[in-house]
Write a protein that holds these residues in place. Structure first.
Motif, short mmCIF file in Angstrom:
data_model
loop_
_atom_site.label_atom_id
_atom_site.label_comp_id
_atom_site.label_asym_id
_atom_site.label_seq_id
_atom_site.Cartn_x
_atom_site.Cartn_y
_atom_site.Cartn_z
N LEU A 30 0.76 -1.07 -0.17
CA LEU A 30 -0.10 -0.42 -0.16
C LEU A 30 1.00 1.13 0.24
CD1 LEU A 30 -2.78 -1.13 2.85
CD2 LEU A 30 -2.78 -0.99 0.29
N LYS A 31 0.13 2.23 -0.08
CA LYS A 31 1.05 3.35 0.17
C LYS A 31 1.41 3.84 1.40
CE LYS A 31 -1.06 5.68 -4.35
NZ LYS A 31 -2.22 6.27 -4.77
N PRO A 32 2.00 4.71 1.35
CA PRO A 32 2.01 4.90 2.81
C PRO A 32 1.57 5.42 3.59
CG PRO A 32 4.40 5.45 2.17
CD PRO A 32 3.29 5.30 1.02
N GLU A 33 0.54 6.87 2.89
CA GLU A 33 -0.94 7.19 3.20
C GLU A 33 -2.03 5.94 3.02
OE1 GLU A 33 -0.68 8.62 -0.58
OE2 GLU A 33 1.10 8.64 0.67
N GLN A 34 -1.88 5.34 2.77
CA GLN A 34 -3.46 4.02 2.85
C GLN A 34 -2.65 3.16 4.06
OE1 GLN A 34 -2.08 2.26 -0.90
NE2 GLN A 34 -4.12 3.55 -1.83
N ALA A 35 -1.74 2.68 4.09
CA ALA A 35 -1.02 1.66 4.83
C ALA A 35 -1.36 2.60 7.05
CB ALA A 35 0.57 1.44 4.69
N TRP A 36 -0.42 3.88 7.21
CA TRP A 36 -0.42 4.60 7.99
C TRP A 36 -2.09 4.75 8.62
CZ3 TRP A 36 2.35 3.36 11.60
CH2 TRP A 36 3.84 2.83 11.26
N GLY A 37 -2.89 5.31 7.57
CA GLY A 37 -4.41 5.55 7.82
C GLY A 37 -5.30 4.35 8.26
N THR A 38 -5.07 3.10 7.57
CA THR A 38 -5.06 1.84 8.26
C THR A 38 -4.92 1.96 9.11
OG1 THR A 38 -5.54 1.60 5.82
CG2 THR A 38 -5.40 -0.45 7.43
N ALA A 39 -3.84 2.01 9.92
CA ALA A 39 -3.37 1.72 11.33
C ALA A 39 -3.64 2.13 11.88
CB ALA A 39 -1.74 1.52 10.81
N LEU A 40 -3.41 3.59 11.85
CA LEU A 40 -4.14 4.70 13.28
C LEU A 40 -5.73 4.48 13.23
CD1 LEU A 40 -3.81 7.23 14.77
CD2 LEU A 40 -4.26 8.46 12.85
N ALA A 41 -6.48 3.96 11.76
CA ALA A 41 -8.14 4.07 12.22
C ALA A 41 -8.30 2.33 12.87
CB ALA A 41 -8.24 3.86 10.27
N GLU A 150 -5.66 -7.45 -3.88
CA GLU A 150 -4.69 -7.23 -2.95
C GLU A 150 -4.27 -5.48 -1.94
OE1 GLU A 150 -4.00 -8.18 -6.24
OE2 GLU A 150 -3.88 -10.36 -5.87
N GLN A 151 -5.29 -5.02 -2.24
CA GLN A 151 -4.66 -3.81 -1.72
C GLN A 151 -5.86 -3.91 -0.82
OE1 GLN A 151 -5.83 -1.17 -4.99
NE2 GLN A 151 -3.72 -0.01 -4.66
N VAL A 152 -6.84 -4.69 -0.74
CA VAL A 152 -7.78 -4.95 0.28
C VAL A 152 -7.51 -5.73 0.95
CG1 VAL A 152 -10.49 -5.73 0.72
CG2 VAL A 152 -9.50 -4.77 -0.91
N HIS A 153 -6.50 -6.95 0.82
CA HIS A 153 -5.84 -8.20 1.67
C HIS A 153 -4.54 -7.20 2.66
CE1 HIS A 153 -3.30 -11.49 2.05
NE2 HIS A 153 -4.15 -11.60 2.30
N GLU A 154 -4.47 -6.37 1.99
CA GLU A 154 -3.25 -5.64 3.22
C GLU A 154 -3.75 -5.12 3.99
OE1 GLU A 154 0.10 -5.46 2.73
OE2 GLU A 154 -0.31 -7.42 2.33
N GLY A 155 -5.25 -4.70 4.03
CA GLY A 155 -5.73 -2.99 4.86
C GLY A 155 -6.51 -4.36 5.90
N LEU A 156 -6.74 -5.76 5.78
CA LEU A 156 -7.13 -6.37 6.09
C LEU A 156 -5.84 -6.98 7.26
CD1 LEU A 156 -9.24 -9.03 4.52
CD2 LEU A 156 -10.26 -6.60 5.42
N ARG A 157 -4.97 -7.80 6.35
CA ARG A 157 -3.36 -7.58 7.65
C ARG A 157 -3.21 -6.48 8.29
NH1 ARG A 157 0.50 -8.48 4.18
NH2 ARG A 157 1.55 -10.20 5.91
N ILE A 158 -3.18 -5.48 7.82
CA ILE A 158 -2.76 -4.72 8.69
C ILE A 158 -3.85 -4.52 10.04
CG2 ILE A 158 -3.09 -2.01 9.05
CD1 ILE A 158 -1.49 -1.66 6.70
N ALA A 159 -5.40 -4.33 9.82
CA ALA A 159 -6.39 -4.85 10.73
C ALA A 159 -5.76 -5.83 11.53
CB ALA A 159 -7.75 -4.94 10.37
N ALA A 160 -6.08 -6.44 11.30
CA ALA A 160 -5.44 -8.00 12.01
C ALA A 160 -4.24 -7.83 13.27
CB ALA A 160 -5.76 -9.55 11.21
#
Length: 176
Positions: A30-41, A150-160
């Motif tokens: 993911l782009k850094p803003e996508q990954a870090w926004g996901t992690a923060l949320a 794959e991008q959706v999957h990355e978001g789910l991995r971060i959430a987990a």
């Protein structure tokens, strides 16, 4: 500070989570803003003060002030929506489906960041809170907006992983 502080605070039995923090948030496609926004949320949704404080501090180095607010907004709007839509679904009476929510949700229309990024953050929070209706809706919106599986999957991995870190630290605090 940040992920390193969370890793240092995790107990030995959560070694897998230590390793996964770096390979999800720290090394994602993911782009850094996508990954870090996901992690923060997800940190907001997971409710652990250490995880939230440390991820918020590191996320602030990757996100604009508007994106920080949007990530927190994604978590809070989904806190409401996940309860509401999951409950309507679980009741099992189709008559509830036709009833309007009459709940204010304007942040979804104007989140202050790229719409797709906000949707990804909402999807990740919905994974933590377990709302199947919201997961389906946000995944469909993301795919229609051009996000890959794959991008959706990355978001789910971060959430987990963020959620698991919060669970481990909550357990340690309760047992201390």
């Amino acid at each position: 500070m940040g992920l390193d502080a969370i890793k240092a605070a995790l107990p030995e039995y959560a070694k897998d989570i230590k390793l996964n923090l770096g390979s999800t948030v720290g090394a994602t496609t993911l782009k850094p803003e996508q990954a870090w926004g996901t992690a923060l949320a997800c940190a907001v949704a997971a409710r652990n003060p250490v995880v939230l404080r440390e991820i918020a501090a590191e996320a602030a180095t990757h996100l604009t002030a508007e994106a920080v607010e949007a990530a927190k907004g994604a978590a809070t709007i989904m806190a409401m929506n996940n309860v509401y839509y999951r409950a309507k679904h679980l009741i099992g009476d189709e008559n509830y489906a036709s009833m309007p929510a009459r709940l204010r949700m304007q942040i979804i229309a104007r989140p202050g960041v790229e719409k797709g990024d906000f949707e990804l953050w909402c999807l990740a929070v919905s994974a933590i809170t377990g709302c199947g209706v919201c997961l389906e809706s946000h995944e469909k919106t993301l795919r229609a907006a051009g996000f890959t599986r794959e991008q959706v999957h990355e978001g789910l991995r971060i959430a987990a992983v963020v959620h698991a870190a919060a669970v481990a630290l909550d357990a340690q605090a309760a047992l201390a």
